[in-house]
Write an enzyme that holds these catalytic residues in place. Sequence first.
Site, mmCIF file in Angstrom:
data_model
loop_
_atom_site.group_PDB
_atom_site.id
_atom_site.type_symbol
_atom_site.label_atom_id
_atom_site.label_comp_id
_atom_site.label_asym_id
_atom_site.label_seq_id
_atom_site.Cartn_x
_atom_site.Cartn_y
_atom_site.Cartn_z
ATOM 1 N N GLY A 172 0.838 -1.207 0.000
ATOM 2 C CA GLY A 172 0.000 0.000 0.000
ATOM 3 C C GLY A 172 0.865 1.245 0.000
ATOM 4 N NE ARG A 211 -2.297 -4.484 -1.139
ATOM 5 C CZ ARG A 211 -1.784 -3.821 -0.114
ATOM 6 N NH1 ARG A 211 -0.645 -4.189 0.415
ATOM 7 N NH2 ARG A 211 -2.403 -2.773 0.422
ATOM 8 C CG ASP A 238 3.215 -6.496 7.422
ATOM 9 O OD1 ASP A 238 2.785 -6.007 6.351
ATOM 10 O OD2 ASP A 238 2.481 -7.019 8.281
ATOM 11 C CB THR A 268 2.837 0.749 6.106
ATOM 12 O OG1 THR A 268 1.480 0.424 6.477
ATOM 13 C CG2 THR A 268 3.724 0.472 7.300
ATOM 14 C CG ASP A 273 -1.651 -0.517 7.840
ATOM 15 O OD1 ASP A 273 -2.522 0.333 7.566
ATOM 16 O OD2 ASP A 273 -1.521 -1.578 7.189
ATOM 17 C CG ASP A 329 1.612 -2.940 10.108
ATOM 18 O OD1 ASP A 329 2.507 -2.214 9.615
ATOM 19 O OD2 ASP A 329 0.969 -3.761 9.432
ATOM 20 N NE ARG A 378 -2.540 -5.095 5.560
ATOM 21 C CZ ARG A 378 -2.887 -5.441 4.330
ATOM 22 N NH1 ARG A 378 -3.507 -6.557 4.093
ATOM 23 N NH2 ARG A 378 -2.608 -4.657 3.315
HETATM 24 O O1 F6P Z 1 -1.529 -1.567 4.497
HETATM 25 C C1 F6P Z 1 -2.148 -0.369 4.151
HETATM 26 C C2 F6P Z 1 -3.623 -0.569 3.942
HETATM 27 O O2 F6P Z 1 -4.179 0.681 3.601
HETATM 28 C C3 F6P Z 1 -4.384 -1.195 5.117
HETATM 29 O O3 F6P Z 1 -4.671 -0.287 6.133
HETATM 30 C C4 F6P Z 1 -5.602 -1.724 4.408
HETATM 31 O O4 F6P Z 1 -6.173 -2.804 5.121
HETATM 32 C C5 F6P Z 1 -5.051 -2.183 3.092
HETATM 33 O O5 F6P Z 1 -3.846 -1.467 2.882
HETATM 34 C C6 F6P Z 1 -5.965 -1.981 1.912
HETATM 35 O O6 F6P Z 1 -5.346 -2.508 0.803
HETATM 36 P P1 F6P Z 1 -5.809 -2.247 -0.690
HETATM 37 O O7 F6P Z 1 -5.539 -0.809 -1.007
HETATM 38 O O8 F6P Z 1 -4.987 -3.182 -1.489
HETATM 39 O O9 F6P Z 1 -7.275 -2.531 -0.728
#
Ligand code: F6P
Length: 327
Positions: free
Chosen positions: A11, A72, A103, A125, A127, A129, A171
């Site tokens: 992300g 991803r 991560d 990130t 998050d 995390d 997340r």
């Molecule tokens: O890891 C960053 C994040 O924004 C999380 O908070 C969220 O769960 C996820 O990515 C959403 O991913 P995507 O943009 O692939 O839907």
Amino acid sequence: MKKIAILTSGGDAPGMNAAIRAAVRYAIYVDMEVIGIARGYQGLLDEQMYNMDMRSVADIIQRGGTILRTARCPEFVTKEGQKKGVEILRKNDIDGVIVIGGDGSFMGAKALSELGIPTIGIPGTIDNDLAYTDYSIGFDTACNTILDAINKIRDTMTSHERFSIIEVMGRHCGDLALYTGVGGGAEIIIVPEHKLDIEKVCEKMRDSKKRGKMSGIILLAEGAGHAHSLAEEIKKHGEFSIRSSVLGHLQRGGSPSMKDRYLGTNMGVYAVKLLEQGIGNRIVGIRDNKFYDMDIVEGCAMKKEFNIDLYNLAGIVARNNMITIGN
Ligand code: F6P
């Protein structure tokens, strides 16, 4: 090292561009060649690479997202994908790699390190995390975006005497909800680190109403539940006027805050300095306001500790002590 590559993965996070800019400019300053890999590990496997110069990172420090783009990449989770990535890096005479991400991206960076490519991870990130660093790039900007949303939603909730559930990202990590709950004065904060107890939430809303407080903000981390279904559950009690909002991807965009530009710039330079000295297999972080680096395998194995002190403090300073503590 003479030639390094840089990629962003997972992300995106505001401040990634500041890190790219700083890394590229510092590398050129010390006579290194820099290759930008587009679209993260997917771009590596597709050989989407280009030379970066001073001008290629001009006018980006204030921009959200990542100019390198991101993706991803399930293929890079496999041993075959990782080996293919290493072959491509070797074929292009790349001596070291900088990976900016969270991560999942760090697992890829660890794999590159283990396969003999000196790699440095920079935490990017929203998050927050990653256990080894106090802050990751993007967290602060996302917090400010959430605070702005809380302020706006509170205006209308107060006027209508309603409660509002606001679902934020993160997340499996409750930091975005916790920190913005504290900063935004949320009455209830629900995080994945503590089991959600709907009855307890209702009890606290009931107590609040009894004391004459007819509105409030319930901040919900996405890892703990879903705003709309939680609102429906609470509505079933027939006692509360409640609305719900999911902030979604607006939390990931926007011009980076000063703090994220500061983290990005310092970590970008720090990462290149390590590679310049021939050091790889490290991750860059900030601990007690000091930038530092640690072993990538060790850092990836660390478990994030929930900030229980802040959570308890939030309970004390939230008016009427309405927070859900210690389920
Ligand atoms: O890891 C960053 C994040 O924004 C999380 O908070 C969220 O769960 C996820 O990515 C959403 O991913 P995507 O943009 O692939 O839907």
